[in-house]
Motif scaffolding. Sequence first.
Motif, PDB file in Angstrom:
ATOM      1  N   ARG A 334       0.866  -1.180   0.000  1.00  0.00           N
ATOM      2  CA  ARG A 334       0.000   0.000   0.000  1.00  0.00           C
ATOM      3  C   ARG A 334       0.905   1.234   0.000  1.00  0.00           C
ATOM      4  N   ILE A 335       1.312   1.655  -1.177  1.00  0.00           N
ATOM      5  CA  ILE A 335       2.340   2.702  -1.276  1.00  0.00           C
ATOM      6  C   ILE A 335       1.775   4.071  -1.641  1.00  0.00           C
ATOM      7  N   PHE A 336       0.467   4.165  -1.858  1.00  0.00           N
ATOM      8  CA  PHE A 336      -0.102   5.410  -2.360  1.00  0.00           C
ATOM      9  C   PHE A 336      -0.734   6.235  -1.237  1.00  0.00           C
ATOM     10  N   ARG A 337      -0.736   7.546  -1.455  1.00  0.00           N
ATOM     11  CA  ARG A 337      -1.361   8.455  -0.492  1.00  0.00           C
ATOM     12  C   ARG A 337      -2.529   9.222  -1.104  1.00  0.00           C
ATOM     13  N   THR A 338      -2.518   9.406  -2.429  1.00  0.00           N
ATOM     14  CA  THR A 338      -3.573  10.180  -3.098  1.00  0.00           C
ATOM     15  C   THR A 338      -4.064   9.437  -4.343  1.00  0.00           C
ATOM     16  N   PRO A 339      -5.293   9.704  -4.772  1.00  0.00           N
ATOM     17  CA  PRO A 339      -5.769   9.107  -6.022  1.00  0.00           C
ATOM     18  C   PRO A 339      -4.879   9.454  -7.211  1.00  0.00           C
ATOM     19  N   GLN A 340      -4.357  10.677  -7.247  1.00  0.00           N
ATOM     20  CA  GLN A 340      -3.504  11.072  -8.369  1.00  0.00           C
ATOM     21  C   GLN A 340      -2.249  10.223  -8.435  1.00  0.00           C
ATOM     22  N   ALA A 341      -1.725   9.835  -7.301  1.00  0.00           N
ATOM     23  CA  ALA A 341      -0.536   8.982  -7.285  1.00  0.00           C
ATOM     24  C   ALA A 341      -0.832   7.622  -7.908  1.00  0.00           C
ATOM     25  N   VAL A 342      -2.037   7.104  -7.687  1.00  0.00           N
ATOM     26  CA  VAL A 342      -2.443   5.843  -8.317  1.00  0.00           C
ATOM     27  C   VAL A 342      -2.506   6.011  -9.835  1.00  0.00           C
ATOM     28  N   LEU A 343      -3.137   7.093 -10.269  1.00  0.00           N
ATOM     29  CA  LEU A 343      -3.269   7.339 -11.710  1.00  0.00           C
ATOM     30  C   LEU A 343      -1.899   7.545 -12.351  1.00  0.00           C
ATOM     31  N   ASP A 344      -1.007   8.232 -11.668  1.00  0.00           N
ATOM     32  CA  ASP A 344       0.345   8.458 -12.193  1.00  0.00           C
ATOM     33  C   ASP A 344       1.105   7.143 -12.345  1.00  0.00           C
ATOM     34  N   SER A 345       0.881   6.227 -11.435  1.00  0.00           N
ATOM     35  CA  SER A 345       1.557   4.938 -11.496  1.00  0.00           C
ATOM     36  C   SER A 345       1.083   4.136 -12.714  1.00  0.00           C
ATOM     37  N   PHE A 346      -0.210   4.216 -13.011  1.00  0.00           N
ATOM     38  CA  PHE A 346      -0.719   3.565 -14.223  1.00  0.00           C
ATOM     39  C   PHE A 346      -0.107   4.208 -15.472  1.00  0.00           C
ATOM     40  N   LYS A 347       0.045   5.517 -15.453  1.00  0.00           N
ATOM     41  CA  LYS A 347       0.660   6.219 -16.589  1.00  0.00           C
ATOM     42  C   LYS A 347       2.102   5.768 -16.795  1.00  0.00           C
ATOM     43  N   ALA A 348       2.804   5.507 -15.710  1.00  0.00           N
ATOM     44  CA  ALA A 348       4.185   5.037 -15.813  1.00  0.00           C
ATOM     45  C   ALA A 348       4.252   3.654 -16.459  1.00  0.00           C
ATOM     46  N   ILE A 349       3.260   2.808 -16.178  1.00  0.00           N
ATOM     47  CA  ILE A 349       3.195   1.492 -16.827  1.00  0.00           C
ATOM     48  C   ILE A 349       3.007   1.658 -18.334  1.00  0.00           C
ATOM     49  N   GLU A 350       2.125   2.568 -18.713  1.00  0.00           N
ATOM     50  CA  GLU A 350       1.910   2.837 -20.140  1.00  0.00           C
ATOM     51  C   GLU A 350       3.217   3.244 -20.823  1.00  0.00           C
ATOM     52  N   ASN A 351       3.929   4.171 -20.219  1.00  0.00           N
ATOM     53  CA  ASN A 351       5.181   4.659 -20.811  1.00  0.00           C
ATOM     54  C   ASN A 351       6.216   3.536 -20.934  1.00  0.00           C
ATOM     55  N   LYS A 352       6.230   2.635 -19.969  1.00  0.00           N
ATOM     56  CA  LYS A 352       7.226   1.560 -19.964  1.00  0.00           C
ATOM     57  C   LYS A 352       6.992   0.541 -21.076  1.00  0.00           C
ATOM     58  N   ILE A 353       5.731   0.215 -21.343  1.00  0.00           N
ATOM     59  CA  ILE A 353       5.453  -0.882 -22.282  1.00  0.00           C
ATOM     60  C   ILE A 353       5.355  -0.456 -23.735  1.00  0.00           C
ATOM     61  N   MET A 354       5.138   0.831 -24.018  1.00  0.00           N
ATOM     62  CA  MET A 354       4.846   1.234 -25.381  1.00  0.00           C
ATOM     63  C   MET A 354       5.918   0.860 -26.409  1.00  0.00           C
ATOM     64  N   PRO A 355       7.225   0.951 -26.112  1.00  0.00           N
ATOM     65  CA  PRO A 355       8.210   0.513 -27.108  1.00  0.00           C
ATOM     66  C   PRO A 355       8.026  -0.959 -27.513  1.00  0.00           C
ATOM     67  N   GLY A 356       7.753  -1.815 -26.534  1.00  0.00           N
ATOM     68  CA  GLY A 356       7.528  -3.226 -26.830  1.00  0.00           C
ATOM     69  C   GLY A 356       6.219  -3.464 -27.548  1.00  0.00           C
ATOM     70  N   VAL A 357       5.191  -2.731 -27.168  1.00  0.00           N
ATOM     71  CA  VAL A 357       3.883  -2.870 -27.818  1.00  0.00           C
ATOM     72  C   VAL A 357       3.997  -2.560 -29.312  1.00  0.00           C
ATOM     73  N   LYS A 358       4.791  -1.550 -29.647  1.00  0.00           N
ATOM     74  CA  LYS A 358       4.938  -1.157 -31.052  1.00  0.00           C
ATOM     75  C   LYS A 358       5.623  -2.229 -31.886  1.00  0.00           C
ATOM     76  N   LYS A 359       6.343  -3.135 -31.242  1.00  0.00           N
ATOM     77  CA  LYS A 359       6.947  -4.269 -31.951  1.00  0.00           C
ATOM     78  C   LYS A 359       5.980  -5.445 -32.052  1.00  0.00           C
ATOM     79  N   MET A 360       5.085  -5.551 -31.091  1.00  0.00           N
ATOM     80  CA  MET A 360       4.136  -6.666 -31.044  1.00  0.00           C
ATOM     81  C   MET A 360       2.938  -6.469 -31.959  1.00  0.00           C
TER      82      MET A 360
END
Length: 590
Positions: A334-360
């Motif tokens: 349980r590492i989050f303190r605000t709803p925005q922090a949760v949303l930001d963490s999901f955004k970071a996942i998006e940024n991480k996977i996109m290079p691989g997604v573009k190959k798939m």
Amino acid sequence: MRISKYKAGLIALAVLCAASCKRAGREETAEKLKAIASRYYEENMAFNPIQSTFNGEDKYNGELAIDISDEWRLRVDSFCVRFQQELAGIDTNVLSSNDRITYDMLTRELAITREGFTFHDNLMPVQQFTCLPLTLAQLGSGSAAQPFKSLKDYKNFIHRMQRFAVWTDTAIANMKRGMATGYLLPQALVVKTIPQMAALAQKDSSNIYFAPLKSIPDTITGTERAQLVLDYTATVNDYIIPSYAKLQQFLETEYLPKARATSGINGVPDGKAYYSYLIKYWTTTAKTPDEIFALGEQEVARIRGEMEQIKNSTGFQGDLPAFFEFVRNDKQFRIFRTPQAVLDSFKAIENKIMPGVKKMYGHLPKTKFEIRQTEAFRAASASAEYQPGSPDGSRPGVFYVPILDATKFSYVGMECLFLHEAIPGHHFQFSLQQENDSLPKFRRFAWIGSYGEGYALYCESLGKELGLYTNPYMYFGRLSDEIHRAIRLVVDVGLHTKGWTREQAIKYMLDNEPVSEQEVTAEIERYMAIPGQALSYKIGEIKIRDLRNKYTKELGNKFQLSSFHDELLKDGCVPLSVLDLKMERWSKSF
């Protein structure tokens, strides 16, 4: 015998004419089918104006069908019969592969719609998970598919809100018929629905329906603006709030005391036959409840074995149930303190996977994508979900995340959740389908659960290939989500055919995955509200994974994952039997 040049010429001419006539016949049949499919979509949208709005079309934005009325059902049934008769005149032998998909899908849609009308789900029109009172509130929030960009847009929704009063009266009349004939919701669902109706009956400015008044476009000015505020406010006060108050009062005082004690749909008079229909509707297979139950138990056992391996790799001392308890409750997750922090963490996942997604994937959607917190009025009973954008790009696809308390939001399942609901899951599948204007419109906006949810669950398995699941707890989250879908096969069938109670289903789920009792309760009550829907995920995912394994082996070095994914998605949602055939044709093109 020698054939003269003259006769040879006649023969060649005859062959040429025959080929030309055959080609003309094929083209004529194709155009006929295209016209049927086009008319079907347009007429169907007139019957389903809310769906039309979600499809990004504005023709019926002011309409609200009373789609729970007997009159509406009879009219749609007649409409389906007419199109069935038209399709009977199509020579399927001359159709192209894509046209044959159109024919098969339309044939199935007409038949399954008509079969659905032989049951009585319209006598149970309100529940806590998905029903018109909740959908209309989403539209009324001003942040969903209903446009609020012009004076006409506001007037459209004013008319739609006024029609809701008629729908409400029909719903209450239908529920009274259900009370008299045994078509009743389980008590546990009614208890959850009452506060939802109460929240939407609030008379103060916090009511979600007043939200569009806070963002009236600057183009609406002067007396027009003033009159709009008066008319819109009056409609909410005179139609919307009284309708929800009426629903709340009826459910609380009349319906709840009569609601059934049973949890499964087999508790209503024709529940067994209805559940068999729903299995066919949601899975597009002929599987029996017992087959699905056995498959679920088999998958649960397999995934539990892999969970044991992950547990051991972390050095945890204790059995799997103890590990579930640890993952459920330990503060390190349980590492989050605000709803925005949760949303930001999901955004970071998006940024991480996109290079691989573009190959798939060779083809990526053009539709924009956003991550939002689920609105407060429905968050308590909502799961994370994706809502498609509009084909014209004016509305993005949205990944909604319910965050009741950010400090209790676990990071463990976030990676697989994003792969499923967002990218490359539902966002790719919905967007590429809607953007493909070579498909008939009814296919561009079709939804078939076993394909759509099966594909999204398959996407969860792509995590390691995309650089995710490096943390063993994140991978345990992936296994938790997979076993969650396998558990659904057991508990859904258990609830609806084997006499399982709500509490029995909750216990089975708690025993086999690391989620809180609050989350499990919401899930089980969801399956009680929409029987059969939860079966589609695992059944579809197994089919897609089997197809990938099959063609990886058969094609060898000719197999390209991006080509497989593009073929998988290019025709949009299709029944699993149609998916088999189209992927077989694809494999033979190499």
